[in-house]
Design a protein around this motif. Structure first.
Motif, mmCIF file in Angstrom:
data_model
loop_
_atom_site.group_PDB
_atom_site.id
_atom_site.type_symbol
_atom_site.label_atom_id
_atom_site.label_comp_id
_atom_site.label_asym_id
_atom_site.label_seq_id
_atom_site.Cartn_x
_atom_site.Cartn_y
_atom_site.Cartn_z
ATOM 1 N N ARG A 95 0.879 -1.060 -0.111
ATOM 2 C CA ARG A 95 0.018 0.080 0.191
ATOM 3 C C ARG A 95 0.989 1.357 -0.046
ATOM 4 O O ARG A 95 0.580 2.245 -0.908
ATOM 5 C CB ARG A 95 -1.054 0.110 1.332
ATOM 6 C CG ARG A 95 -1.669 1.242 1.386
ATOM 7 C CD ARG A 95 -2.444 1.310 2.689
ATOM 8 N NE ARG A 95 -3.573 2.476 2.571
ATOM 9 C CZ ARG A 95 -4.789 2.432 2.423
ATOM 10 N NH1 ARG A 95 -5.163 1.031 1.944
ATOM 11 N NH2 ARG A 95 -5.577 3.331 2.302
ATOM 12 N N ALA A 205 -1.101 -2.961 -9.981
ATOM 13 C CA ALA A 205 -1.919 -1.979 -9.130
ATOM 14 C C ALA A 205 -0.927 -0.833 -8.296
ATOM 15 O O ALA A 205 -1.231 0.382 -8.440
ATOM 16 C CB ALA A 205 -2.638 -2.658 -7.673
ATOM 17 N N ASP A 210 -2.705 2.309 -7.322
ATOM 18 C CA ASP A 210 -3.960 1.760 -6.584
ATOM 19 C C ASP A 210 -3.660 1.344 -5.265
ATOM 20 O O ASP A 210 -3.477 -0.164 -5.256
ATOM 21 C CB ASP A 210 -4.533 0.803 -7.560
ATOM 22 C CG ASP A 210 -6.093 0.473 -7.026
ATOM 23 O OD1 ASP A 210 -6.287 0.855 -5.940
ATOM 24 O OD2 ASP A 210 -7.072 0.051 -7.781
ATOM 25 N N ARG A 213 -6.048 -1.647 -3.927
ATOM 26 C CA ARG A 213 -5.853 -3.090 -4.840
ATOM 27 C C ARG A 213 -4.580 -3.422 -4.567
ATOM 28 O O ARG A 213 -4.579 -4.728 -4.273
ATOM 29 C CB ARG A 213 -5.980 -2.771 -6.375
ATOM 30 C CG ARG A 213 -5.876 -3.788 -7.158
ATOM 31 C CD ARG A 213 -6.842 -4.668 -7.151
ATOM 32 N NE ARG A 213 -6.670 -5.723 -8.049
ATOM 33 C CZ ARG A 213 -7.311 -7.192 -8.164
ATOM 34 N NH1 ARG A 213 -8.145 -7.357 -7.265
ATOM 35 N NH2 ARG A 213 -7.433 -7.810 -9.102
ATOM 36 N N MET A 217 -4.599 -7.397 -2.760
ATOM 37 C CA MET A 217 -3.960 -8.583 -3.477
ATOM 38 C C MET A 217 -2.664 -9.071 -2.614
ATOM 39 O O MET A 217 -2.443 -10.105 -2.784
ATOM 40 C CB MET A 217 -3.541 -8.007 -4.808
ATOM 41 C CG MET A 217 -3.025 -9.287 -5.494
ATOM 42 S SD MET A 217 -3.981 -10.831 -5.587
ATOM 43 C CE MET A 217 -5.551 -10.321 -6.442
#
Length: 250
Positions: A95, A205, A210, A213, A217
């Motif tokens: 992230r 991603a 993103d 996402r 994942m």
């Protein structure tokens, strides 16, 4: 130079003793002394003493009353808990990387790792050489994310549990019984294909920024290790940490 050599000896010794603890060479609750270990590993007490300090920090041994240490072997359940922790840390790293403005600098290494595993898959073989190539590429993929997340404490936290089976960066699991089956694409190669497909989704991603996402994942990707351990447990009720070491080493 002398300090560097001593440090390498200490680390190598810690690795040997750690593996012997994991493999059950030393009994849970058993006593370890510098003198005994010095005889077993045929080295002086000084590097043994320093290696034991490393293992004490890893909570694999506990200082006993007086001299000596007590063996504290991890259980399969504890390994499973550690895998779950690492999964959350890697999800956070994915992230953070997706949110980073410098993420593009690390994407080429990730793309190359994905391509390397794809080549292994296209060759359709999973021998020792192929497994080493896949493991090395997998390590590059995962360490790239940890290095690019711009939060040193995420990598630091991962490092604290990396000595446990299946917990090193980019660890892969090879179930030897299924790799030897008549249809490899339904076993080891299939799992490798699934994992690399998840790599591709994570890569895209992060590339697009993103973060949600990428995190989701990576969490799913990390949970596959938990699923593998549960699968091994269903196959063998007497699953041990030594078995997990063997699975990790392929």
């Amino acid at each position: 130079m002398m300090n560097d050599n001593m440090e390498s000896i200490d680390t190598a010794l810690a690795t040997r003793i750690r593996r012997d603890i994991m493999m059950g060479t030393f009994d849970e609750g058993g006593r370890l002394s510098e003198a005994r270990l010095s005889e077993i590993y045929e080295v002086s007490r000084t590097p043994i003493r320093l290696a034991l300090r490393i293992l004490e920090r890893e909570r694999l041994i506990r200082r006993g009353e007086g001299r000596g240490y007590t063996v504290v072997s991890p259980t399969v359940e504890e390994i499973l808990q550690a895998v779950q922790v690492r999964g959350h840390l890697e999800s956070l790293a994915a992230r953070l990387m997706a949110q980073s403005e410098t993420r593009c600098q690390h994407l080429p290494n990730m793309a190359k790792a994905i391509e390397t595993i794809d080549i292994v898959l296209r060759n359709g073989l999973l021998g020792d050489s192929a497994k080493r190539e896949a493991q090395a590429a997998n390590r590059v993929f995962h360490t790239s994310i940890l290095n690019a997340c711009e939060n040193d404490y995420v990598g630091f936290a991962c490092e604290q549990i990396s000595h446990l089976p299946m917990l090193a960066a980019g660890s892969m699991v090879f179930d030897r019984t299924t790799i030897q089956s008549s249809d490899p694409m339904e076993s080891g190669l299939f799992r490798l294909h699934l994992g690399n497909a998840q790599h591709q989704v994570i890569y895209e991603a992060i590339e697009k920024g993103d973060a949600v996402r990428a995190e989701g994942m990576m969490r799913e990707h990390s949970h596959t290790m938990v699923d593998y351990i549960r699968t091994f447990e269903r196959k063998d009720d007497s699953l041990t940490v030594a078995d997990l070491v063997a699975y990790s080493e392929g």
